[in-house]
Scaffold this active site. Structure first.
Site, PDB file in Angstrom:
ATOM      1  N   CYS A   2       0.834  -1.185   0.000  1.00 23.20           N
ATOM      2  CA  CYS A   2       0.000   0.000   0.000  1.00 23.20           C
ATOM      3  C   CYS A   2       0.879   1.250   0.000  1.00 23.20           C
ATOM      4  CB  CYS A   2      -0.959   0.081   1.190  1.00 23.20           C
ATOM      5  SG  CYS A   2      -2.115  -1.280   1.248  1.00 23.20           S
ATOM      6  N   ARG A  27       3.739  -0.053  -4.934  1.00 14.69           N
ATOM      7  CA  ARG A  27       3.503  -0.660  -3.613  1.00 14.69           C
ATOM      8  C   ARG A  27       2.156  -1.394  -3.537  1.00 14.69           C
ATOM      9  NH1 ARG A  27       6.873   1.405   0.532  1.00 14.69           N
ATOM     10  NH2 ARG A  27       5.388   0.534   1.989  1.00 14.69           N
ATOM     11  N   TRP A  75      -2.949  -2.570  -1.814  1.00 13.79           N
ATOM     12  CA  TRP A  75      -2.705  -3.985  -2.073  1.00 13.79           C
ATOM     13  C   TRP A  75      -3.605  -4.714  -1.089  1.00 13.79           C
ATOM     14  CZ3 TRP A  75      -0.995  -8.460   0.358  1.00 13.79           C
ATOM     15  CH2 TRP A  75      -0.651  -9.522  -0.503  1.00 13.79           C
ATOM     16  N   ASN A  99      -1.700   1.724   5.996  1.00 14.73           N
ATOM     17  CA  ASN A  99      -0.855   0.650   5.469  1.00 14.73           C
ATOM     18  C   ASN A  99      -0.526  -0.263   6.636  1.00 14.73           C
ATOM     19  OD1 ASN A  99       1.020  -0.987   4.186  1.00 14.73           O
ATOM     20  ND2 ASN A  99       2.697   0.500   4.423  1.00 14.73           N
ATOM     21  N   GLY A 100      -0.871  -1.555   6.512  1.00 12.92           N
ATOM     22  CA  GLY A 100      -0.576  -2.493   7.602  1.00 12.92           C
ATOM     23  C   GLY A 100      -1.772  -3.392   7.830  1.00 12.92           C
ATOM     24  N   GLU A 478      16.880 -17.870  -8.737  1.00 10.78           N
ATOM     25  CA  GLU A 478      16.448 -16.497  -9.025  1.00 10.78           C
ATOM     26  C   GLU A 478      15.891 -16.387 -10.449  1.00 10.78           C
ATOM     27  OE1 GLU A 478      15.606 -13.926  -7.729  1.00 10.78           O
ATOM     28  OE2 GLU A 478      15.953 -12.258  -9.093  1.00 10.78           O
ATOM     29  N   LYS A 482      12.132 -15.009 -11.338  1.00 13.92           N
ATOM     30  CA  LYS A 482      11.912 -13.870 -12.257  1.00 13.92           C
ATOM     31  C   LYS A 482      10.891 -14.229 -13.321  1.00 13.92           C
ATOM     32  CE  LYS A 482      13.047 -11.269 -10.719  1.00 13.92           C
ATOM     33  NZ  LYS A 482      13.614 -10.916  -9.458  1.00 13.92           N
ATOM     34  N   GLU A 485       7.240 -14.617 -11.787  1.00 17.36           N
ATOM     35  CA  GLU A 485       6.505 -13.463 -11.272  1.00 17.36           C
ATOM     36  C   GLU A 485       6.066 -12.488 -12.356  1.00 17.36           C
ATOM     37  OE1 GLU A 485       8.480 -10.907  -8.425  1.00 17.36           O
ATOM     38  OE2 GLU A 485      10.412 -11.245  -9.348  1.00 17.36           O
ATOM     39  N   HIS A 501      15.101 -37.949  -9.814  1.00 13.66           N
ATOM     40  CA  HIS A 501      14.396 -38.454  -8.630  1.00 13.66           C
ATOM     41  C   HIS A 501      12.923 -38.057  -8.638  1.00 13.66           C
ATOM     42  CE1 HIS A 501      18.163 -39.924  -7.088  1.00 13.66           C
ATOM     43  NE2 HIS A 501      18.699 -38.776  -7.481  1.00 13.66           N
ATOM     44  N   LYS A 600       5.562  -4.120  -4.386  1.00 14.75           N
ATOM     45  CA  LYS A 600       7.020  -4.020  -4.271  1.00 14.75           C
ATOM     46  C   LYS A 600       7.533  -4.355  -2.883  1.00 14.75           C
ATOM     47  CE  LYS A 600      11.123  -3.065  -5.747  1.00 14.75           C
ATOM     48  NZ  LYS A 600      11.740  -4.127  -6.574  1.00 14.75           N
TER      49      LYS A 600
HETATM   50  O1  M6R Z   1      12.621  -5.521  -0.160  1.00 14.16           O
HETATM   51  P1  M6R Z   1      13.107  -6.935   0.017  1.00 14.16           P
HETATM   52  O2  M6R Z   1      14.406  -7.180  -0.684  1.00 14.16           O
HETATM   53  O3  M6R Z   1      13.143  -7.378   1.438  1.00 14.16           O
HETATM   54  O4  M6R Z   1      12.022  -7.820  -0.728  1.00 14.16           O
HETATM   55  C1  M6R Z   1      12.098  -9.217  -0.713  1.00 14.16           C
HETATM   56  C2  M6R Z   1      11.136  -9.822  -1.697  1.00 14.16           C
HETATM   57  O5  M6R Z   1       9.827  -9.440  -1.419  1.00 14.16           O
HETATM   58  C3  M6R Z   1      11.457  -9.418  -3.150  1.00 14.16           C
HETATM   59  O6  M6R Z   1      12.767  -9.754  -3.486  1.00 14.16           O
HETATM   60  C4  M6R Z   1      10.483 -10.129  -4.113  1.00 14.16           C
HETATM   61  O7  M6R Z   1      10.713 -11.501  -4.104  1.00 14.16           O
HETATM   62  C5  M6R Z   1      10.586  -9.562  -5.520  1.00 14.16           C
HETATM   63  N1  M6R Z   1       9.292  -9.495  -6.105  1.00 14.16           N
HETATM   64  C6  M6R Z   1      11.423 -10.383  -6.420  1.00 14.16           C
HETATM   65  O8  M6R Z   1      11.519  -9.869  -7.695  1.00 14.16           O
END
Ligand code: M6R
Length: 605
Positions: A2, A27, A75, A99-100, A478, A482, A485, A501, A600
Site C-alpha cells: 500500500c 507498492r 494492495w 498501510n498495515g 532467481e 523472475k 513473477e 528423482h 514491491k
Molecule cells: O525488499 P526486500 O528485498 O526485502 O524484498 C524481498 C522480496 O519481497 C522481493 O525480493 C520479491 O521476491 C521480488 N518481487 C522479487 O523480484
C-alpha cells in the site's frame, strides 16, 4: 504494501496526491483513492477499484480546490478489490488511510458494537470507527488512546473534519517518511513520492504523533512533548525514479546494473581490498564469527544462496540461509558466535524485520545489506551496509539483486583476508574480477539476440525448468522466480542431478529447460543431465561460458557468457535470466512492472 501520501500546503492537493500515487503505485495497485479537506472543513472523497489512472480520470472529471488531503494505493489484504474496500475510509469526523494490518479488528468491532456502522470488509474502516468513537475534540488524545487499543502494524494518515489544513499521523512498524518543502508539508510511505519535493526528509518515529500543516511539521511523544526529527538527505535524484526513455522500469533497471555495481563496489576498496571500517563496521565483527546465518525473502534470499555457495567455498565456514518468514517462527540455532546477515532491498519487509529481531534476541550480531537508507531494517540492525542501486521501482527485483551479490562478494573477501584463507594478492585478484563483472554484464546487455531467440521457445509454455549444479543451481533459483513473477509461466529450479528423482517425469516435447552450465568442475556432469532432458523432448536453452565446448545436439539455443572465472559467472548469467523473463513477459503483453497480485515491498505478513 500500500502506498500512502498526504499533503498540506499552498498548491492543489488533488494534483500533488495523484502525482504522488503514481510514484507509489508499485507498492500496490488493486485500488486507489483520495480524500480532500477544504478550508471550510468540507470533505471530498473519491475512490476506485483499479489503477491510479482510473482514479485520475474520475478526479479530473470533478476537480476540487483544496490544499490538504490524503491518498492511498491499495494492495488488498482484508476484503476484496472493490470501490467500497478502497481507502480512504470515513466514519463520523474521521477519514483515514492505512498501510498495515489491524490484527484485533474483530475484537474491536465486537467490543465497541461497530458492526452496523461498517460498509466495507476492511480492518481499516474499524480503525476509523474506533477513532471517531474516541474523539471528543482533541486529535492528540484520541490517537494516543487508539494506539493503546490497536494491535498489529499500521501507518495511518488521518483527517479530522473539524481540523482543516491538518493531517495527523501515527505508525507502528509500517513505514512513513515526511518532508517539509517550499510548497508545503508531505508524508508518504516511501521516499519515491518525496524525491521531487524536498532533499531533506525524516523517518517518522514510532510512538509519536505527527501533525502536518502547510507551514510546518510537528512531532510529539506520548506525553505531548515536542520531539525533534532526525533529518536525512535524499541521495537519489528525480530521474532515477523515472523511466528515462525505456518502455519499462524493469528494462531500465536491468541496464543500470553495470553502473550501480561499480558504485557499490568502488567506494569500499582501499588499495584494491575491501574494508568496511569507514562505514562503522569493525573487523572484530568478522574475526569473532564462527558461522554465518543469512535471513531474507524472495530475490534477496536467492542472493543469499549465492552468498552461501561462495562463502563456504572460500571461508570454509558453515553458512545457513533461511527464508525469513519461516525463521521467525522457528527455534533458531544462533548465538553470539553467529554473524547474521539480513538482506533486503526495501529494508521494510515485515518477515525479514521479524527475523532480524529474533536473531538479535538470540545474541547474534546482525549486519544488514539494505538499499533504502533509513529503513527500519537498516535502523534496527547492529550494522548496515547500503547497496547503491538507487530506487528500484519495478516489482521484479533486478539491480538490487546484483548489488546484494556484490556486497556479499566483498564481505566474503574481507572475511577471507581476516581469516587468512586469502592472501592480499588473492584478495586483489578477487576484487578485480568482481569489478570486471560490470563489463561482462554490459556485454550481455549490448547483444541480447540469443536471449530474444530463447524467448520464442519459452513464451507459449505453461511450465519451464531451470537446472544447474552448485553455484549454477543457486542462481537458477532467481531465474525461475523472475520468470514466474512477471510472465506467469510456472517455473521451477532444480539441482540438475536431482531431476531423475521425480521431476524428469514432467518433461515432455517442447518443455523449456534453461540449463546453466557455467562451472568447469561440474560442467560434464551438468551436460549429461542436459542430455537426459533433451532425450525426452525438452527445448534446451544452454547458458555456458563462451569457451566451453559442447556438442551442438545437446541444446536448441545456446547463450554464451563473456566471463572466464567460475566464481563470477553469476553476474552476466543473472542479466541473461532477467532479460529472458523481461522479454517473455513483454512478448505476452503483460504488465511487466506491475505483475498481478504482487507489490514491491511486503510490509504485511
Ligand atoms: O525488499 P526486500 O528485498 O526485502 O524484498 C524481498 C522480496 O519481497 C522481493 O525480493 C520479491 O521476491 C521480488 N518481487 C522479487 O523480484
Amino acid at each position: 504494501m500500500c502506498g500512502i501520501i498526504g499533503y498540506s500546503g499552498s498548491f492543489s492537493a488533488q494534483k500533488i496526491l495523484l502525482d504522488g500515487l503514481e510514484q507509489l503505485e508499485y507498492r500496490g495497485y488493486d485500488s486507489a483513492g483520495i480524500a480532500l479537506l477544504d478550508e471550510d472543513g468540507k470533505l471530498y472523497l473519491q475512490k476506485k477499484a483499479g489503477m491510479v489512472s482510473v482514479l485520475r480520470e474520475a478526479c479530473e472529471a470533478a476537480p476540487v480546490e483544496a490544499r490538504c488531503g490524503i491518498g492511498h494505493t491499495r494492495w488488498a489484504t482484508h476484503g476484496g478489490v472493490s470501490d467500497v474496500n478502497a481507502h480512504p475510509h470515513s466514519c463520523g469526523q474521521i477519514t483515514l488511510i492505512h498501510n498495515g494490518i489491524i490484527e484485533n479488528y474483530h475484537e474491536i468491532t465486537a467490543a465497541f458494537g461497530f458492526a452496523d456502522r461498517l460498509r466495507s470488509e476492511t480492518d481499516t474502516e474499524v480503525a476509523a470507527c474506533l477513532l471517531d468513537h474516541l474523539y471528543h475534540g482533541d486529535p492528540f488524545e484520541t490517537l494516543v488512546k487508539a494506539a493503546d487499543i490497536l494491535v498489529g502494524s499500521y501507518a495511518f494518515c488521518i483527517l479530522f473534519q473539524d481540523h482543516p489544513g491538518k493531517i495527523f499521523c501515527i505508525r507502528r512498524v509500517s513505514p512513513l517518511v515526511a518532508a517539509h518543502g517550499e510548497t508545503g508539508s508531505f508524508v508518504a510511505s516511501d521516499l519515491t513520492a518525496l524525491i521531487a519535493r524536498s532533499r531533506s526528509y525524516f523517518v517518522v518515529p514510532e510512538a509519536t504523533v505527527m501533525v502536518l500543516s502547510a507551514g510546518e511539521i510537528s512531532l510529539f511523544d506520548q506525553n505531548g512533548h515536542s520531539v525533534a526529527p532526525e533529518l536525512l538527505t535524499v541521495d537519489w535524484d528525480v530521474e532515477s525514479a523515472q523511466k528515462g526513455g525505456y518502455p519499462h522500469f524493469m528494462l531500465k533497471e536491468i541496464h543500470e546494473q553495470p553502473d550501480v555495481l561499480e558504485n557499490t563496489i568502488r567506494p569500499r576498496l582501499f588499495g584494491g581490498l575491501p574494508d568496511f571500517r569507514e562505514e562503522g563496521i569493525p573487523d572484530e565483527l568478522f574475526e569473532k564469527c564462527e558461522n554465518i546465518t543469512i535471513l531474507a525473502c524472495g530475490t534477496a534470499m536467492y542472493a543469499g544462496m549465492v552468498g552461501k555457495a561462495i562463502m563456504e567455498q572460500i571461508l570454509r565456514l558453515p553458512v545457513t540461509v533461511h527464508i525469513a518468514s519461516e525463521f521467525r517462527y522457528d527455534t533458531p540455532l544462533l548465538d553470539e558466535k553467529t554473524l547474521t546477515i539480513v538482506i533486503s532491498q526495501s529494508g521494510e519487509t515485515i518477515d525479514t524485520l521479524a527475523a532480524l529481531r529474533l536473531a538479535r534476541e538470540c545474541g547474534s550480531r546482525t549486519l544488514a545489506i539494505v538499499n533504502v537508507k533509513g529503513s527500519t531494517i537498516a535502523r534496527e540492525s547492529d550494522y548496515v551496509l547500503y547497496t547503491h542501486a538507487g530506487p528500484e521501482i519495478a516489482v521484479a527485483s533486478t539491480k538490487a539483486y546484483m548489488v546484494q551479490l556484490a556486497v556479499l562478494y566483498l564481505l566474503t573477501c574481507r572475511l577471507a583476508l581476516l581469516k587468512e584463507t586469502f592472501t592480499r594478492q588473492e584478495g586483489r585478484c578477487f576484487t578485480e574480477e568482481l569489478l570486471a563483472s560490470s563489463s561482462s554484464i554490459r556485454q550481455v546487455l549490448q547483444d541480447d539476440r540469443a536471449v530474444k531467440r530463447a524467448v520464442k521457445a519459452v513464451k507459449r509454455a505453461e511450465n519451464a525448468f531451470f537446472i544447474g549444479r552448485g553455484l549454477d543451481y543457486a542462481f537458477s533459483l532467481e531465474g525461475a522466480l523472475k520468470l514466474k513473477e512477471i510472465s506467469y509461466i510456472h517455473a521451477e529450479a532444480y539441482a540438475a542431478g536431482e531431476l531423475k528423482h521425480g521431476t524428469i517425469a514432467l518433461i515432455e516435447e517442447g518443455t523449456p529447460v534453461i540449463a546453466l552450465a557455467t562451472q568447469e568442475k561440474i560442467f560434464a556432469k551438468t551436460v549429461s543431465n542436459v542430455r537426459e532432458v533433451k532425450a525426452r523432448g525438452a527445448a534446451v536453452i544452454l547458458i555456458a561460458k563462451a569457451g566451453a565446448k559442447t556438442d551442438p545436439d545437446v541444446y536448441d539455443i545456446r547463450i554464451d557468457l563473456p566471463v572466464e572465472q567460475d566464481m563470477f559467472t553469476v553476474f552476466p548469467a543473472a542479466a541473461v535470466l532477467q532479460l529472458l523473463a523481461y522479454y517473455t513477459s513483454d512478448a505476452k503483453g503483460l504488465n511487466v512492472d506491475k505483475p498481478r497480485n504482487l507489490a514491491k515491498s511486503v510490509t504485511v505478513e
